[in-house]
Design an enzyme around this catalytic site. Structure first.
Site, PDB file in Angstrom:
ATOM      1  N   SER A 159      26.685  80.613  41.874  1.00 33.99           N
ATOM      2  CA  SER A 159      28.024  80.033  41.756  1.00 33.99           C
ATOM      3  C   SER A 159      28.470  79.390  43.067  1.00 33.99           C
ATOM      4  CB  SER A 159      29.006  81.135  41.348  1.00 33.99           C
ATOM      5  OG  SER A 159      30.317  80.677  41.426  1.00 33.99           O
ATOM      6  N   ASN A 160      28.283  80.105  44.187  1.00 39.01           N
ATOM      7  CA  ASN A 160      28.825  79.556  45.439  1.00 39.01           C
ATOM      8  C   ASN A 160      28.072  78.302  45.872  1.00 39.01           C
ATOM      9  OD1 ASN A 160      27.157  80.251  48.065  1.00 39.01           O
ATOM     10  ND2 ASN A 160      26.863  81.924  46.613  1.00 39.01           N
TER      11      ASN A 160
ATOM     12  N   CYS B 155      35.928  85.172  48.865  1.00 35.64           N
ATOM     13  CA  CYS B 155      35.540  85.943  50.054  1.00 35.64           C
ATOM     14  C   CYS B 155      35.417  85.060  51.289  1.00 35.64           C
ATOM     15  CB  CYS B 155      34.242  86.693  49.778  1.00 35.64           C
ATOM     16  SG  CYS B 155      32.811  85.618  49.823  1.00 35.64           S
TER      17      CYS B 155
ATOM     18  N   GLU C 121      29.261  88.549  38.054  1.00 36.81           N
ATOM     19  CA  GLU C 121      30.409  89.158  38.757  1.00 36.81           C
ATOM     20  C   GLU C 121      31.613  89.282  37.818  1.00 36.81           C
ATOM     21  OE1 GLU C 121      31.596  87.478  42.605  1.00 36.81           O
ATOM     22  OE2 GLU C 121      33.637  88.133  42.128  1.00 36.81           O
TER      23      GLU C 121
HETATM   24  S1  SF4 Z   1      29.413  85.689  48.518  1.00 37.54           S
HETATM   25 FE1  SF4 Z   1      28.511  87.341  49.710  1.00 37.54          FE
HETATM   26  S2  SF4 Z   1      30.184  88.245  50.948  1.00 37.54           S
HETATM   27 FE2  SF4 Z   1      31.073  86.971  49.303  1.00 37.54          FE
HETATM   28  S3  SF4 Z   1      31.488  88.477  47.682  1.00 37.54           S
HETATM   29 FE3  SF4 Z   1      29.492  87.522  47.234  1.00 37.54          FE
HETATM   30  S4  SF4 Z   1      28.011  88.897  48.179  1.00 37.54           S
HETATM   31 FE4  SF4 Z   1      30.022  89.413  49.044  1.00 37.54          FE
END
Ligand code: SF4
Length: 317
Positions: free
Chosen positions: A229-230, A200, A131
């Site tokens: 990452s998340n 987000c 990203e």
């Molecule tokens: S985590 Fe999901 S909703 Fe958030 S920016 Fe990435 S793809 Fe989009």
């Protein structure tokens, strides 16, 4: 012998976000409409199970466009791509569908707008993440400066303090980003940015849900991939919220069961790229070993959905 008891606190929301669902749908639609093979540049989302399932249906994952044959249809991943990638696809007359999450595209439009107004953009994010590569690639080299840590925010130098803006990767830790932003705003009071940082809704909600349950648990398990990452942020969030231990688990099959020794309460969540099936399988694997009691803790109801773009049709050869 009676099995020991295990309370499971299940975070909600967890798992797939709207951007990931849309990206998977785009590849599935492309396969349905055109038949295999459909090329996908990079992992469509950071999850091996999702990637393997699409591969089994005829998706071919490549790193770069030069691996895509002429006339083929290629899908760009949810993380977004540098501008040079669609430009190269057009130059080669490739058909392409862009699965970039609309929330990442919004960040791209934001940095372009700052650039047009003569501002240097400080991008808070992690070097090398697709990203970040995609967002930096929206502008000419040098127009974006990456800031990864508070220490970097303290020492970086900029060309013009009056012409500065910031943007953030969408999947960062809320707390860490706030610390970096606080330094940037102190050092550069005129810095411009989005009303809220670009983290987000899905990242925010998943972190809040983990923060709600992690302090009540002896251990937090986050289902997700090490390059997601998340998901990695959720492990950090659980520890920062006061959980004595937290770990990433790719699947029930790779679970390190000794981690659960002496644990009375475990908190479970899943990163935005992890399918719910992996959560179900982990809970079932726990049920085989413990007398489990599952409580779902919902901090917010999500109802976000993104429409898929039209998929180009490959010409019959
Ligand atoms: S985590 Fe999901 S909703 Fe958030 S920016 Fe990435 S793809 Fe989009």
């Amino acid at each position: 012998m009676s099995r020991s008891e295990l309370t499971i606190l299940l975070a909600s929301p967890r798992g797939f976000c709207a951007g990931v669902e849309r990206a998977i749908e785009i590849v599935e639609q492309a396969l349905e409409q055109n038949g295999p093979p459909i090329y996908v540049r990079h992992e469509i989302v950071h999850n091996r199970y999702v990637v393997d399932a699409l591969r089994a249906k005829g998706a071919v994952f490549v790193e770069e466009l030069d691996e895509v044959p002429d006339g083929a249809l290629v899908v760009f991943s949810a993380h977004g791509v540098p501008k040079a990638v669609p430009a190269e696809a057009r130059r080669r007359n490739l058909l392409f569908a862009d699965a970039t999450c609309p929330l990442v595209s919004k960040v791209h439009r934001g940095v372009e707008q700052h650039y047009r107004r003569g501002r240097t953009v400080l991008l808070i994010g992690h070097s090398g993440h697709p990203e970040v590569v995609g967002t930096m690639g929206q502008l000419p080299r040098g127009a974006v400066i990456l800031v990864e840590t508070v220490a970097q925010a303290e020492t970086l130098s900029v060309p013009d303090e009056g012409k500065l803006a910031y943007a953030t990767q969408t999947t960062l830790s809320l707390r860490e980003t706030e610390s970096i932003l606080a330094v940037l705003k102190r050092r550069f009071p005129a810095i411009r940015g989005p009303r809220r940082e670009d983290i987000c809704y899905a990242t925010t909600n998943r972190q809040r849900a983990v923060e709600a349950i992690a302090p009540k648990a002896d251990l937090t398990l986050i289902i997700g991939a090490p390059n997601s990452s998340n998901s990695v942020r959720l492990v950090e969030v659980a520890k920062a919220a006061g959980c004595p231990a937290a770990a990433l688990v790719q699947s029930a099959a790779s679970m390190d069961w000794p981690l659960l020794e002496g644990v009375a309460t475990v908190a479970i969540s899943a990163g935005a790229s992890a399918p719910e099936q992996l959560v179900d399988e982990l809970i079932e694997a726990c049920r085989e070993r413990f007398a489990i009691d599952v409580h779902e803790v919902r901090v917010v109801q999500e109802d976000v959905a993104f429409k898929s773009p039209p998929i180009p049709m490959r010409h019959a050869s």
